[in-house]
Design a protein around this motif. Structure first.
Motif, short mmCIF file in Angstrom:
data_model
loop_
_atom_site.label_atom_id
_atom_site.label_comp_id
_atom_site.label_asym_id
_atom_site.label_seq_id
_atom_site.Cartn_x
_atom_site.Cartn_y
_atom_site.Cartn_z
N UNK A 36 0.83 -1.23 -0.02
CA UNK A 36 -0.10 -0.10 0.01
C UNK A 36 0.85 1.17 -0.12
N UNK A 37 1.93 1.20 0.78
CA UNK A 37 2.71 2.23 0.98
C UNK A 37 3.55 2.32 -0.37
N UNK A 38 3.97 1.43 -1.27
CA UNK A 38 4.70 1.57 -2.31
C UNK A 38 3.89 2.04 -3.47
N UNK A 39 2.52 1.56 -3.60
CA UNK A 39 1.43 2.21 -4.44
C UNK A 39 1.34 3.65 -4.23
N UNK A 40 1.31 4.01 -2.96
CA UNK A 40 0.97 5.37 -2.74
C UNK A 40 2.22 6.28 -3.61
N UNK A 41 3.53 6.10 -3.07
CA UNK A 41 4.64 6.64 -3.30
C UNK A 41 4.63 6.66 -4.83
N UNK A 42 4.77 5.39 -5.52
CA UNK A 42 5.04 5.21 -6.91
C UNK A 42 3.89 5.99 -7.58
N UNK A 43 2.63 5.77 -7.15
CA UNK A 43 1.65 6.51 -7.95
C UNK A 43 1.57 7.97 -7.96
N UNK A 44 1.87 8.62 -6.71
CA UNK A 44 1.82 9.88 -6.70
C UNK A 44 2.96 10.48 -7.35
N UNK A 45 4.27 9.90 -7.26
CA UNK A 45 5.38 10.22 -7.98
C UNK A 45 5.02 10.38 -9.54
N UNK A 46 4.50 9.29 -9.81
CA UNK A 46 4.32 9.06 -11.40
C UNK A 46 3.32 10.43 -12.02
N UNK A 47 2.16 10.62 -11.08
CA UNK A 47 1.55 11.80 -11.34
C UNK A 47 2.23 13.16 -11.40
N UNK A 65 2.47 14.07 12.82
CA UNK A 65 2.97 14.84 11.35
C UNK A 65 2.21 15.90 10.57
N UNK A 66 2.74 16.76 9.99
CA UNK A 66 2.19 17.97 9.10
C UNK A 66 1.42 17.39 7.99
N UNK A 67 0.12 17.66 7.98
CA UNK A 67 -0.52 16.99 6.89
C UNK A 67 -0.99 18.08 6.03
N UNK A 68 -1.11 19.41 6.28
CA UNK A 68 -1.54 20.35 5.39
C UNK A 68 -0.42 21.09 4.73
N UNK A 69 -0.66 21.70 3.78
CA UNK A 69 0.30 22.34 2.67
C UNK A 69 0.96 23.45 2.85
N UNK A 70 0.92 24.44 2.48
CA UNK A 70 1.98 25.68 2.45
C UNK A 70 2.67 25.30 1.20
N UNK A 71 3.59 26.31 0.72
CA UNK A 71 4.26 26.34 -0.47
C UNK A 71 3.37 26.77 -1.69
N UNK A 72 4.10 27.00 -2.65
CA UNK A 72 3.38 27.50 -3.79
C UNK A 72 2.86 26.22 -4.58
N UNK A 73 1.40 26.38 -5.26
CA UNK A 73 0.91 25.52 -6.04
C UNK A 73 1.49 25.43 -7.38
N UNK A 74 1.75 24.06 -7.71
CA UNK A 74 2.35 23.96 -9.11
C UNK A 74 1.26 23.16 -9.76
N UNK A 78 0.20 15.01 2.67
CA UNK A 78 -1.23 14.80 3.15
C UNK A 78 -1.37 13.20 2.99
N UNK A 79 -0.76 12.50 1.79
CA UNK A 79 -1.08 11.14 1.53
C UNK A 79 -0.30 10.49 2.43
N UNK A 80 0.74 10.78 2.84
CA UNK A 80 1.90 10.01 3.47
C UNK A 80 1.36 9.95 4.85
N UNK A 81 1.14 11.02 5.40
CA UNK A 81 0.68 11.20 6.89
C UNK A 81 -0.51 10.58 7.01
N UNK A 82 -1.59 10.46 6.19
CA UNK A 82 -2.82 9.74 6.03
C UNK A 82 -2.45 8.27 6.25
N UNK A 83 -1.60 7.67 5.48
CA UNK A 83 -1.04 6.36 5.45
C UNK A 83 -0.69 6.08 6.79
N UNK A 84 0.27 6.89 7.27
CA UNK A 84 1.13 6.52 8.70
C UNK A 84 -0.10 6.67 9.85
#
Length: 239
Positions: free
Chosen positions: A145-156, A225-234, A205-211
């Motif tokens: 489940x962890x691998x699927x999240x990491x790979x899928x999110x990075x591919x997107x 852990x921090x689940x909300x965002x910050x930073x500039x929207x890409x 957010x996705x990683x913290x939800x899994x944890x």
């Protein structure tokens, strides 16, 4: 084009490692679709047939690229701290490596792993989960489940960065208008957020939800852990 026996590659000190490293350079510059052995030979200033002294074919070369990038991921930080810190560190190291080679790293994400480096990556991920009281069968479910999240999110993220790029405010406004124009109240309510992607925030957010979910399932405390965002929207385009 020359014959298999040409010695030019040998005279230039060509090795399998140099061929694979050059392939990474060409793929990052030109993209996977444009990559060919002929183009790689031009990069190395050798005849195409010289490459066959080091790799049997293009598929084996692409496997080598994936293995090289996978082996280059620094997972050392994932060996310390709590299990939650280790999971975060491993995921962030994997994503950082992907962002360093956004075009070539797609090979890591899409090709079946065969090398020892793939098993080492799995071992590090399992090590990150040590301390989580799960039987081996469920531990593998959690790992996948962890691998699927990491790979899928990075591919997107990589796919949108390559094919879409950053949207300017006019593009975002147009996308919001398109979503709102559907007349669907559910879509309209989230339109300003659906029109853009903050990849850093979404990964977090996705990683913290899994944890948090894994902690709840096993009765362990979640460290918040921090689940909300910050930073500039890409952009990454919308959903």
């Amino acid at each position: 084009m020359g014959t298999r026996g040409t010695g030019r590659g040998r005279r230039l000190g060509l090795t399998r490692q140099k061929v694979i490293a050059a392939a990474v350079t060409v793929i990052e510059r030109d993209g996977l679709d444009a990559f060919s052995l002929r183009r790689l030979a031009d990069e190395l200033d050798v005849e195409t047939m010289s490459l066959y002294n080091h790799v049997p074919n293009k598929e084996a070369l692409l496997d080598g690229v994936a293995e090289l990038l996978l082996a280059g991921i620094d997972l050392s930080a994932g060996g310390t701290g709590s299990w939650q810190d280790r999971v975060r560190a491993n995921a962030n190291a994997f994503r950082a490596a992907a962002k360093r080679h956004p075009r070539a790293f797609q090979l890591v994400l899409t090709r079946p792993p065969h090398a020892a480096s793939a098993l080492e990556t799995i071992r590090c991920a399992l090590s990150g989960l040590s301390g989580v009281p799960l039987p081996p069968s469920e531990l593998v479910h959690a790992l996948r489940t962890y691998v699927a999240f990491v790979i899928g999110t990075i591919m997107r993220e990589l796919g949108s960065a390559i094919t879409v790029g950053v949207m300017d405010p006019d593009q975002v406004r147009h996308r919001v208008e398109e979503i709102t124009a559907t007349g669907d109240p559910l879509l309209a309510a989230v339109a300003p957020h659906l029109a853009v992607s903050d990849h850093d925030a979404e990964f977090r957010y996705g990683l913290e939800t899994l944890i948090a979910g894994l902690a709840t399932r096993t009765g362990l405390p979640y460290d918040g852990g921090v689940m909300d965002g910050g930073g500039v929207a890409d952009s990454g385009g919308s959903l």
